[in-house]
Motif scaffolding. Sequence first.
Motif, PDB file in Angstrom:
ATOM      1  N   LYS A 193       0.857  -1.176   0.000  1.00 31.82           N
ATOM      2  CA  LYS A 193       0.000   0.000   0.000  1.00 31.82           C
ATOM      3  C   LYS A 193       0.897   1.230   0.000  1.00 31.82           C
ATOM      4  O   LYS A 193       1.819   1.356   0.786  1.00 31.82           O
ATOM      5  CB  LYS A 193      -0.925   0.001   1.215  1.00 31.82           C
ATOM      6  CG  LYS A 193      -0.227  -0.193   2.545  1.00 31.82           C
ATOM      7  CD  LYS A 193      -1.211  -0.318   3.683  1.00 31.82           C
ATOM      8  CE  LYS A 193      -0.479  -0.563   5.013  1.00 31.82           C
ATOM      9  NZ  LYS A 193      -1.399  -0.697   6.138  1.00 31.82           N
ATOM     10  N   ASP A 194       0.607   2.118  -0.922  1.00 29.62           N
ATOM     11  CA  ASP A 194       1.342   3.371  -1.042  1.00 29.62           C
ATOM     12  C   ASP A 194       0.380   4.487  -0.675  1.00 29.62           C
ATOM     13  O   ASP A 194      -0.373   4.983  -1.506  1.00 29.62           O
ATOM     14  CB  ASP A 194       1.864   3.535  -2.469  1.00 29.62           C
ATOM     15  CG  ASP A 194       2.698   4.804  -2.635  1.00 29.62           C
ATOM     16  OD1 ASP A 194       2.983   5.465  -1.617  1.00 29.62           O
ATOM     17  OD2 ASP A 194       3.057   5.131  -3.769  1.00 29.62           O
ATOM     18  N   GLY A 195       0.415   4.873   0.612  1.00 31.12           N
ATOM     19  CA  GLY A 195      -0.592   5.807   1.093  1.00 31.12           C
ATOM     20  C   GLY A 195      -1.944   5.123   1.106  1.00 31.12           C
ATOM     21  O   GLY A 195      -2.155   4.137   1.812  1.00 31.12           O
ATOM     22  N   PHE A 196      -2.872   5.625   0.277  1.00 32.26           N
ATOM     23  CA  PHE A 196      -4.188   5.008   0.162  1.00 32.26           C
ATOM     24  C   PHE A 196      -4.334   4.248  -1.161  1.00 32.26           C
ATOM     25  O   PHE A 196      -5.451   3.968  -1.586  1.00 32.26           O
ATOM     26  CB  PHE A 196      -5.283   6.078   0.269  1.00 32.26           C
ATOM     27  CG  PHE A 196      -5.414   6.663   1.644  1.00 32.26           C
ATOM     28  CD1 PHE A 196      -6.156   6.031   2.627  1.00 32.26           C
ATOM     29  CD2 PHE A 196      -4.765   7.841   1.970  1.00 32.26           C
ATOM     30  CE1 PHE A 196      -6.268   6.558   3.897  1.00 32.26           C
ATOM     31  CE2 PHE A 196      -4.870   8.386   3.231  1.00 32.26           C
ATOM     32  CZ  PHE A 196      -5.622   7.746   4.210  1.00 32.26           C
ATOM     33  N   HIS A 197      -3.216   3.890  -1.806  1.00 29.59           N
ATOM     34  CA  HIS A 197      -3.252   3.184  -3.083  1.00 29.59           C
ATOM     35  C   HIS A 197      -2.874   1.713  -2.878  1.00 29.59           C
ATOM     36  O   HIS A 197      -1.888   1.406  -2.201  1.00 29.59           O
ATOM     37  CB  HIS A 197      -2.295   3.825  -4.085  1.00 29.59           C
ATOM     38  CG  HIS A 197      -2.620   5.262  -4.383  1.00 29.59           C
ATOM     39  ND1 HIS A 197      -3.708   5.637  -5.130  1.00 29.59           N
ATOM     40  CD2 HIS A 197      -1.997   6.407  -4.018  1.00 29.59           C
ATOM     41  CE1 HIS A 197      -3.742   6.947  -5.230  1.00 29.59           C
ATOM     42  NE2 HIS A 197      -2.711   7.446  -4.551  1.00 29.59           N
ATOM     43  N   LEU A 198      -3.653   0.829  -3.492  1.00 29.73           N
ATOM     44  CA  LEU A 198      -3.371  -0.599  -3.478  1.00 29.73           C
ATOM     45  C   LEU A 198      -2.455  -0.913  -4.660  1.00 29.73           C
ATOM     46  O   LEU A 198      -2.818  -0.713  -5.817  1.00 29.73           O
ATOM     47  CB  LEU A 198      -4.668  -1.396  -3.586  1.00 29.73           C
ATOM     48  CG  LEU A 198      -4.550  -2.921  -3.586  1.00 29.73           C
ATOM     49  CD1 LEU A 198      -3.947  -3.417  -2.278  1.00 29.73           C
ATOM     50  CD2 LEU A 198      -5.909  -3.561  -3.812  1.00 29.73           C
ATOM     51  N   VAL A 258     -10.860  -0.509   5.478  1.00 24.19           N
ATOM     52  CA  VAL A 258     -11.394  -1.579   4.630  1.00 24.19           C
ATOM     53  C   VAL A 258     -10.256  -2.509   4.230  1.00 24.19           C
ATOM     54  O   VAL A 258      -9.171  -2.059   3.872  1.00 24.19           O
ATOM     55  CB  VAL A 258     -12.083  -1.002   3.370  1.00 24.19           C
ATOM     56  CG1 VAL A 258     -12.597  -2.127   2.483  1.00 24.19           C
ATOM     57  CG2 VAL A 258     -13.216  -0.070   3.775  1.00 24.19           C
ATOM     58  N   VAL A 259     -10.514  -3.827   4.268  1.00 24.65           N
ATOM     59  CA  VAL A 259      -9.516  -4.825   3.893  1.00 24.65           C
ATOM     60  C   VAL A 259      -9.694  -5.176   2.415  1.00 24.65           C
ATOM     61  O   VAL A 259     -10.799  -5.462   1.962  1.00 24.65           O
ATOM     62  CB  VAL A 259      -9.649  -6.092   4.758  1.00 24.65           C
ATOM     63  CG1 VAL A 259      -8.612  -7.130   4.338  1.00 24.65           C
ATOM     64  CG2 VAL A 259      -9.471  -5.746   6.238  1.00 24.65           C
ATOM     65  N   TYR A 260      -8.569  -5.146   1.660  1.00 23.93           N
ATOM     66  CA  TYR A 260      -8.575  -5.484   0.241  1.00 23.93           C
ATOM     67  C   TYR A 260      -7.715  -6.741   0.029  1.00 23.93           C
ATOM     68  O   TYR A 260      -6.633  -6.854   0.606  1.00 23.93           O
ATOM     69  CB  TYR A 260      -8.018  -4.343  -0.605  1.00 23.93           C
ATOM     70  CG  TYR A 260      -8.910  -3.127  -0.640  1.00 23.93           C
ATOM     71  CD1 TYR A 260      -9.727  -2.878  -1.734  1.00 23.93           C
ATOM     72  CD2 TYR A 260      -8.922  -2.223   0.413  1.00 23.93           C
ATOM     73  CE1 TYR A 260     -10.541  -1.750  -1.776  1.00 23.93           C
ATOM     74  CE2 TYR A 260      -9.733  -1.098   0.389  1.00 23.93           C
ATOM     75  CZ  TYR A 260     -10.550  -0.869  -0.705  1.00 23.93           C
ATOM     76  OH  TYR A 260     -11.352   0.233  -0.738  1.00 23.93           O
ATOM     77  N   CYS A 261      -8.209  -7.661  -0.826  1.00 24.89           N
ATOM     78  CA  CYS A 261      -7.504  -8.912  -1.093  1.00 24.89           C
ATOM     79  C   CYS A 261      -7.187  -9.025  -2.594  1.00 24.89           C
ATOM     80  O   CYS A 261      -7.951  -8.545  -3.439  1.00 24.89           O
ATOM     81  CB  CYS A 261      -8.336 -10.114  -0.659  1.00 24.89           C
ATOM     82  SG  CYS A 261      -8.667 -10.166   1.136  1.00 24.89           S
ATOM     83  N   VAL A 262      -6.050  -9.687  -2.896  1.00 26.17           N
ATOM     84  CA  VAL A 262      -5.572  -9.800  -4.272  1.00 26.17           C
ATOM     85  C   VAL A 262      -5.074 -11.223  -4.517  1.00 26.17           C
ATOM     86  O   VAL A 262      -4.453 -11.834  -3.645  1.00 26.17           O
ATOM     87  CB  VAL A 262      -4.424  -8.804  -4.555  1.00 26.17           C
ATOM     88  CG1 VAL A 262      -4.023  -8.865  -6.024  1.00 26.17           C
ATOM     89  CG2 VAL A 262      -4.809  -7.386  -4.169  1.00 26.17           C
ATOM     90  N   LYS A 263      -5.337 -11.759  -5.731  1.00 27.32           N
ATOM     91  CA  LYS A 263      -4.748 -13.016  -6.188  1.00 27.32           C
ATOM     92  C   LYS A 263      -4.438 -12.893  -7.669  1.00 27.32           C
ATOM     93  O   LYS A 263      -5.002 -12.027  -8.366  1.00 27.32           O
ATOM     94  CB  LYS A 263      -5.688 -14.202  -5.922  1.00 27.32           C
ATOM     95  CG  LYS A 263      -7.010 -14.134  -6.669  1.00 27.32           C
ATOM     96  CD  LYS A 263      -7.890 -15.342  -6.327  1.00 27.32           C
ATOM     97  CE  LYS A 263      -9.225 -15.270  -7.077  1.00 27.32           C
ATOM     98  NZ  LYS A 263     -10.085 -16.458  -6.766  1.00 27.32           N
ATOM     99  N   VAL A 264      -3.540 -13.757  -8.190  1.00 26.05           N
ATOM    100  CA  VAL A 264      -3.083 -13.615  -9.565  1.00 26.05           C
ATOM    101  C   VAL A 264      -2.815 -14.989 -10.170  1.00 26.05           C
ATOM    102  O   VAL A 264      -2.481 -15.945  -9.464  1.00 26.05           O
ATOM    103  CB  VAL A 264      -1.799 -12.736  -9.610  1.00 26.05           C
ATOM    104  CG1 VAL A 264      -0.669 -13.396  -8.846  1.00 26.05           C
ATOM    105  CG2 VAL A 264      -1.374 -12.451 -11.039  1.00 26.05           C
ATOM    106  N   GLU A 321      -4.729  -3.743   4.616  1.00 29.79           N
ATOM    107  CA  GLU A 321      -5.711  -2.805   5.162  1.00 29.79           C
ATOM    108  C   GLU A 321      -5.028  -1.484   5.462  1.00 29.79           C
ATOM    109  O   GLU A 321      -3.894  -1.442   5.926  1.00 29.79           O
ATOM    110  CB  GLU A 321      -6.332  -3.373   6.436  1.00 29.79           C
ATOM    111  CG  GLU A 321      -7.331  -2.443   7.105  1.00 29.79           C
ATOM    112  CD  GLU A 321      -7.866  -3.013   8.409  1.00 29.79           C
ATOM    113  OE1 GLU A 321      -8.746  -2.373   9.023  1.00 29.79           O
ATOM    114  OE2 GLU A 321      -7.391  -4.098   8.812  1.00 29.79           O
ATOM    115  N   VAL A 322      -5.748  -0.390   5.195  1.00 32.45           N
ATOM    116  CA  VAL A 322      -5.274   0.941   5.567  1.00 32.45           C
ATOM    117  C   VAL A 322      -5.971   1.336   6.863  1.00 32.45           C
ATOM    118  O   VAL A 322      -7.201   1.426   6.909  1.00 32.45           O
ATOM    119  CB  VAL A 322      -5.573   1.969   4.456  1.00 32.45           C
ATOM    120  CG1 VAL A 322      -5.186   3.368   4.914  1.00 32.45           C
ATOM    121  CG2 VAL A 322      -4.814   1.614   3.198  1.00 32.45           C
TER     122      VAL A 322
END
Length: 318
Positions: free
Chosen positions: A155-160, A207-213, A233-234
């Motif tokens: 997370k870069d500040g508020f960026h995912l 808010v929790v954000y999830c990522v898969k690839v 999460e931020v």
Amino acid sequence: MFRITLSLQTQTVTMVLEEIWTNLIKWFFYISIPCLLTDAVAVLPAPQNLSVSSTNMKHVLTWSPVVVPGETVRYSVEYQGEYERLYTSVWIPTTWCSAALRPECDVTDDITATVPYNLRVRTTLGSQTSDWSTLKHPFNRNSTILTQPRMVVTKDGFHLVIELEDLGPQFEFRVAYWRREPGAKEHVKVVTHVGIPVHLETMEPGVVYCVKVQALVKAIGKHSPFSQAECVEVQEEALPLALAVSAFVGFVLILVVVPLSIWKMGRLFRYSCCPVVGLPDTLKITSSPQKLISCRREKVDACAMATLSSDELLKAWI
């Protein structure tokens, strides 16, 4: 008569023995020729147990090493594509393994089409060479194994933001991300260029954000399994005390300074455009207008009635 018969029998036996001996010599000679030729050429053992391991479009041919005591052997590898196999019967030397020291060869740069390829290898020692050993079953790059790509979620500040493993120019990546909450929609983004951070979404605090690839290779029509989901999460951060105090002081200054500045600027503008000029005391009227008029009239009349001589006029002018 008996002697003649015995002599004929002896000659016959002798002829038969000579013929048998001649045949034995010929047979021995024929048997010995390959051995003599083998000793003269000194053929090296050919490599054995050829196989291809392929992961993420990286193809490596391996074989059992050939050991010659006191000597360093080298290996030559050649390949044959579908066109060469069907139309020209030509074998092409590989890019990197014309005189390899290790019992393996990276043939990734030579396998450029999704067709069966024949591969063969032989041992060389100086001017001596072994027979060719050929891969039992042709290799097709669509049999490669695609593994789950590595990924770093930050997370870069508020960026995912994510960074993806570079698997080569033939790879694309399907990135799925979502908010970890009931009924959240899963978003998908295809990434074609790696090596730089990829911005996915602006995050909301708390808010929790999830990522898969997963990795994709269109040339062979295959994709890897999705990686394990990673979540970030931020946190909602409280405003620092110094910042809060500074904001309050600034607000108060704005409330006080701005109106005062407007009032001051208004006065300055009015003075510049419409200045107020004060009369000296000698010009100020201290008596009533009627008395002033009467006084002036009497002086005018007296002035009009008086006659001055030329000498007085000269003195007055001087």
